[in-house]
Design a protein around this motif. Structure first.
Motif, PDB file in Angstrom:
ATOM      1  N   ARG A   1       7.157   3.752   0.462  1.00 22.61           N
ATOM      2  CA  ARG A   1       5.703   3.663   0.283  1.00 22.61           C
ATOM      3  C   ARG A   1       4.925   4.683   1.108  1.00 22.61           C
ATOM      4  O   ARG A   1       3.724   4.882   0.881  1.00 22.61           O
TER       5      ARG A   1
ATOM      6  N   ASP B   1       0.834  -1.204   0.000  1.00 22.32           N
ATOM      7  CA  ASP B   1       0.000   0.000   0.000  1.00 22.32           C
ATOM      8  C   ASP B   1       0.866   1.250   0.000  1.00 22.32           C
ATOM      9  O   ASP B   1       1.936   1.282   0.618  1.00 22.32           O
ATOM     10  N   THR B   2       0.387   2.280  -0.674  1.00 24.68           N
ATOM     11  CA  THR B   2       1.045   3.584  -0.655  1.00 24.68           C
ATOM     12  C   THR B   2       0.169   4.551   0.122  1.00 24.68           C
ATOM     13  O   THR B   2      -1.034   4.678  -0.157  1.00 24.68           O
TER      14      THR B   2
ATOM     15  N   HIS C   1       5.576   9.365  -4.557  1.00 24.53           N
ATOM     16  CA  HIS C   1       5.612   7.956  -4.941  1.00 24.53           C
ATOM     17  C   HIS C   1       4.388   7.619  -5.808  1.00 24.53           C
ATOM     18  O   HIS C   1       3.261   7.916  -5.441  1.00 24.53           O
ATOM     19  N   LYS C   2       4.636   7.032  -6.944  1.00 22.70           N
ATOM     20  CA  LYS C   2       3.614   6.636  -7.900  1.00 22.70           C
ATOM     21  C   LYS C   2       3.010   7.811  -8.663  1.00 22.70           C
ATOM     22  O   LYS C   2       1.904   7.713  -9.205  1.00 22.70           O
ATOM     23  N   SER C   3       3.728   8.956  -8.685  1.00 22.84           N
ATOM     24  CA  SER C   3       3.302  10.028  -9.588  1.00 22.84           C
ATOM     25  C   SER C   3       3.357   9.511 -11.024  1.00 22.84           C
ATOM     26  O   SER C   3       4.168   8.654 -11.365  1.00 22.84           O
ATOM     27  N   LYS C   4       2.496  10.046 -11.855  1.00 21.02           N
ATOM     28  CA  LYS C   4       2.362   9.504 -13.206  1.00 21.02           C
ATOM     29  C   LYS C   4       3.556   9.821 -14.093  1.00 21.02           C
ATOM     30  O   LYS C   4       3.879   9.060 -15.011  1.00 21.02           O
TER      31      LYS C   4
ATOM     32  N   GLY D   1       3.492   8.671  -0.708  1.00 22.59           N
ATOM     33  CA  GLY D   1       2.348   9.085  -1.517  1.00 22.59           C
ATOM     34  C   GLY D   1       1.713  10.342  -0.959  1.00 22.59           C
ATOM     35  O   GLY D   1       0.756  10.876  -1.529  1.00 22.59           O
TER      36      GLY D   1
ATOM     37  N   THR E   1      -1.493   7.960   1.192  1.00 20.62           N
ATOM     38  CA  THR E   1      -1.862   9.234   0.579  1.00 20.62           C
ATOM     39  C   THR E   1      -2.378  10.173   1.651  1.00 20.62           C
ATOM     40  O   THR E   1      -2.639   9.767   2.783  1.00 20.62           O
TER      41      THR E   1
END
Length: 842
Positions: free
Chosen positions: A249, A152-153, A222-225, A252, A155
């Protein structure tokens, strides 16, 4: 942004000593910048700075430099346009967006957070509390790690949901205190998105980046497009290699970190704060006002800025994964300092001190090369080099020297942690260079043993007056407590209730002052008459303070089992670690029962009793003649006869000192008996009586008599040494028993090399990390990064104890060099005169 416990390295907030030159603040800025430039170059060349530095005055760049790489994967060089994760410096940008929303009339500082985030579970926390770090919210790291899955990240909205679902208790009521809180700024990020109706990064771009025409500033998580082309990646140096140390993680979220910017853009940002480009003048002015707490006091923090020197210095630091960041605005001097690093190291304190004209000192490194490292963990030896930085171990591995670095050639010998003597009577006041200890590789001794010792403040005062070569830790002695509560002449009875309370009060104070715990010498007269309840009550005080218990148990001979049961019960009832001092079986009829005794200890351990032992590698002890009368009946011929038959061998037991007749010193009791034409039992009684009479007539003389008693089985000694929960000790002093000069080297020579009783790695573990574990000492006893640089270099083929009865001060051979706190204190069988030892506190 400050990291979870896994990553805590708050470099900028730790004061570090450096060696170098100083300049006055009145010296020209150009001169100070030259010093800054040369300093940063040295630090970079020694792998202690990878980053960008910019200094401006009146808005103009006076100095800028990029040193190192933006990523370890492609070695792209850094530039002043490289965008770093700002870590906690991000907070001032979050605060600015909140100020902009306030000016737009979309929120108010003093409204409850629930006004904007309906699922936020705390009714009394305002937006201002989040800005000022006065919310009382707990840090989110533990909460996230506890409840998120491994993939899980986290947010911003996810954090608000976690707070709502689990409702962790506030640390304090809003406004009562100031406590730095990353959680608050992540919640502010959620507020920005909610109130503005757009992602934080979009609002940020529209309201800060574009108005200021920033070229290398953005929000990335983290997990930016998309991945910006000029993003800097975090890393750290680990044992001579660079390893990735970038987003995790938890990244985010936006708010406590994950704003990226370059040094050039940060200068534009800093200048904009006095121009009114982003918010009105009175709005930004409030950001630089100290927070006012509920009790009327203030704390020097505004909205994302630390406030110093009555507002003349505005600054913030950041540390997260491999990033270390700093921005300082000198309002009165119209100067700005920006430092951005991505190598897990920093030079912010140094740079600031140089600009402030303060003295600075560069970290001192030295390399111990060409050694076989036995690191104290019990794992096999390995070829390596060890780099020290100031008083700590920095790196272990395949290392090459830095330019102009001091190198010590280990010539293929063994480098291990310095030995930790868990039971010592060495007098550092008499021998501050600690020759008896360092000559056998000892770097830390533990005193206050057998119920004796000094108060912690007294120890500290002595060390201040007379620095010493090695480290000292101390237990608080039971006999010392008894004497202070009962008087020197009132010890030969059980203590009264009020006396026990006095002892407990003093013990609590000593524990507060850093004593390791309580020590007892229950076989000695000063404590022998105490009952179990007295000892247990005191032990509980030590336990309640997080301490430990170590004991010369009540008997090592006729009532050994009962004495062992007593310490087991103390461990069982207090639940704290307990240790048997110098484990032995001193009764001839019980020799050979070591395995039975160890089985008893293992049984207790299986039930949860944390019992351990230390042991010295000799089959003869040193104490007083009086301990040979377990019933304290010194004139009883039957007891004297029992002693010579069961408790010691008169022909091999030597008087170390005998003040009543100094000519007896160095002679065995058997020899003295022949001189006096007496039987050994009669001589024993007479010696005790004559020493007692001398002591009464000469009360100022201490240590009237002492004997090295031959009364142990070699088989038992071997068994006790090899028990996995036994660490090595000396029980030694500056004089007397040879163990004071040779205990540790005797293990290495006799029991490792000659008899192969244990491996060298196991022996080292028993002298280092196991001792540290049994004592509760932190960051000592292992050769690894971050631990104190207490080290010993020795030749395993030649190491040998030379001290013997009659030559008890002969120096061991094979101990080639000893370092304490990174300083060489012994080399070539000589002390160096350097005295870096310190008092270690629990």
């Amino acid at each position: 942004m400050h990291p979870p416990r896994l990553y805590v390295i708050t470099i900028f907030l730790i004061f570090i000593w450096f060696r170098g030159t100083s300049q006055s603040i009145t010296s020209p800025l150009d001169s100070r910048l030259k010093t800054l430039d040369s300093t940063l170059t040295v630090l970079h060349n020694q792998a202690m700075f990878n980053g960008v530095v910019l200094v401006a005055e009146q808005g103009k760049v006076r100095y800028q430099k990029a040193l190192g790489i933006a990523s370890i994967t492609n070695n792209v060089p850094l530039t002043t346009q490289s965008a770093f994760n700002l870590a906690s410096v991000s907070k001032q940008f979050i605060a600015m967006m909140i100020m902009q929303l306030q000016e737009q009339g979309k929120l108010k500082y003093d409204e409850p957070v629930q006004t904007y985030l309906h699922h936020f579970p705390y009714t009394a926390i305002s937006v201002r509390d989040l800005l000022n770090h006065t919310s009382g919210l707990p840090e989110y790291f533990d909460l996230a790690q506890k409840y998120l899955g491994p993939l899980d990240t986290l947010t911003n909205d996810g954090l608000v949901q976690l707070l709502n679902q689990h409702k962790p208790a506030p640390v304090f009521q809003p406004g009562d205190k100031w406590a730095y809180c990353n959680t608050g700024y992540v919640v502010l990020g959620a507020i920005i998105a909610k109130v503005s109706g757009m992602p934080v990064e979009t609002f940020f771009d529209q309201n800060i980046v574009r108005p200021l025409k920033l070229k290398n500033t953005y929000i990335y998580y983290h997990k930016s497009k998309t991945v910006p082309h000029n993003r800097v990646y975090g890393f750290r140096r680990e044992n001579g290699r660079n390893v990735a140390d970038d987003l995790i993680r938890l990244d985010g979220v936006v708010g406590d970190g994950n704003v990226y910017s370059s040094a050039e853009d940060l200068l534009i940002w800093a200048q904009s704060l006095s121009t009114g480009k982003l918010v009105k003048e009175f709005t930004i002015k409030e950001a630089f006002m100290p927070v006012k707490l509920n009790d009327g006091t203030t704390y020097p923090y505004g909205f994302g800025w630390m406030i110093e020197e009555n507002g003349n210095v505005l600054m913030h630091t950041g540390g997260w994964v491999g990033f270390r960041t700093l921005i300082i605005r000198y309002v009165d001097r119209k100067q700005t300092l920006i430092m951005l690093a991505n190598g897990g190291n920093a030079a912010g304190r140094i740079a600031r001190d140089i600009l402030d004209g303060k003295p600075v000192q560069l970290p001192q490194t030295q390399l111990i090369s060409n050694v076989r490292v036995i690191d104290g963990t019990g794992t096999p030896a390995r070829k390596a080099a060890v780099r020290l930085r100031n008083d700590r171990i920095w790196e272990v591995g395949t290392l090459t020297p830095f330019k102009n670095e001091s190198v010590f050639d280990g010539k293929g010998m063994v480098l291990s942690p310095g030995f930790i003597d868990s039971h010592s009577h060495h007098d550092l006041n008499a021998q501050p260079d600690a020759l008896p200890a360092v000559s056998q590789g000892i770097t830390t001794i533990v005193v206050g043993q057998d119920g004796g010792g000094l108060l912690m403040d007294t120890l500290q005062s002595r060390l201040k007056r007379q620095p010493v070569a090695i480290n000292v830790a101390s237990y608080t002695g039971h006999a010392m407590l008894r004497q202070k509560a009962m008087g020197a002449n009132g010890l030969y009875r059980t203590a009264k209730a009020d006396e026990v309370e006095q002892m407990k009060t003093l013990l609590r104070s000593e524990m507060h002052n850093g004593a390791l715990g309580l020590s007892t010498g229950l076989e000695y007269e000063s404590s022998f008459f105490s009952n179990r309840d007295e000892v247990l009550q005191l032990a509980q005080v030590a336990a309640d303070s997080g301490g430990r218990y170590i004991s010369h148990i009540r008997s090592e001979d006729i009532t050994l089992d009962e004495a062992v049961d007593e310490i087991i019960q103390i461990g069982r009832q207090t639940k704290m670690p307990v240790q048997i001092s110098h484990l032995k079986i001193a009764l001839r009829s019980k020799w050979g029962q070591s395995q039975r005794l160890l089985a008893l200890l293992e049984e207790a351990r299986s039930e949860g009793v944390k019992i351990t032992a230390d042991c010295y590698p000799y089959d003869y002890w040193m104490s007083t003649l009086r301990v040979l009368f377990p019933k304290r009946d010194y004139t009883n011929p039957v007891s004297a006869e029992f002693a010579v038959n069961q408790l010691f061998d008169p022909s091999q037991s030597v008087l170390v000192r005998y003040a009543a007749n100094p000519a007896y010193a160095g002679k065995s009791v058997g020899d003295v008996a022949k001189l006096r034409n007496e039987k050994p039992a009669q001589t024993l009684m007479n010696l005790v009586a004559e020493a007692s009479d001398f002591g009464q007539k000469n009360p100022d003389v201490s240590g009237v008599e002492g004997i090295m008693g031959k009364s142990m089985s070699e088989t038992d000694v071997r068994d006790f040494l090899t028990w996995p929960h036994t660490n090595i000790c000396s029980d030694g002093a500056n004089d007397g028993h040879p163990r004071g000069y040779g205990a540790f080297t005797r293990v290495l020579a006799r029991y490792v090399r000659d008899q192969r009783l244990m491996t060298l790695e196991t022996a080292i573990q028993k002298m280092t990390s196991l001792s540290a574990e049994h004592l509760g000492l932190k960051n000592r006893g292992i050769v690894t990064s971050g631990y104190f640089a207490d080290l010993v270099l020795f030749n395993p083929d030649t190491v040998l104890d030379k001290a013997r009865i009659g030559d008890n001060k002969a120096l061991s051979t094979g101990i080639e060099a000893v370092w304490v706190a990174g300083k060489l204190v012994y080399q070539g069988q000589k002390t160096t005169g350097v005295r870096p030892g310190t008092l270690l506190r629990r």
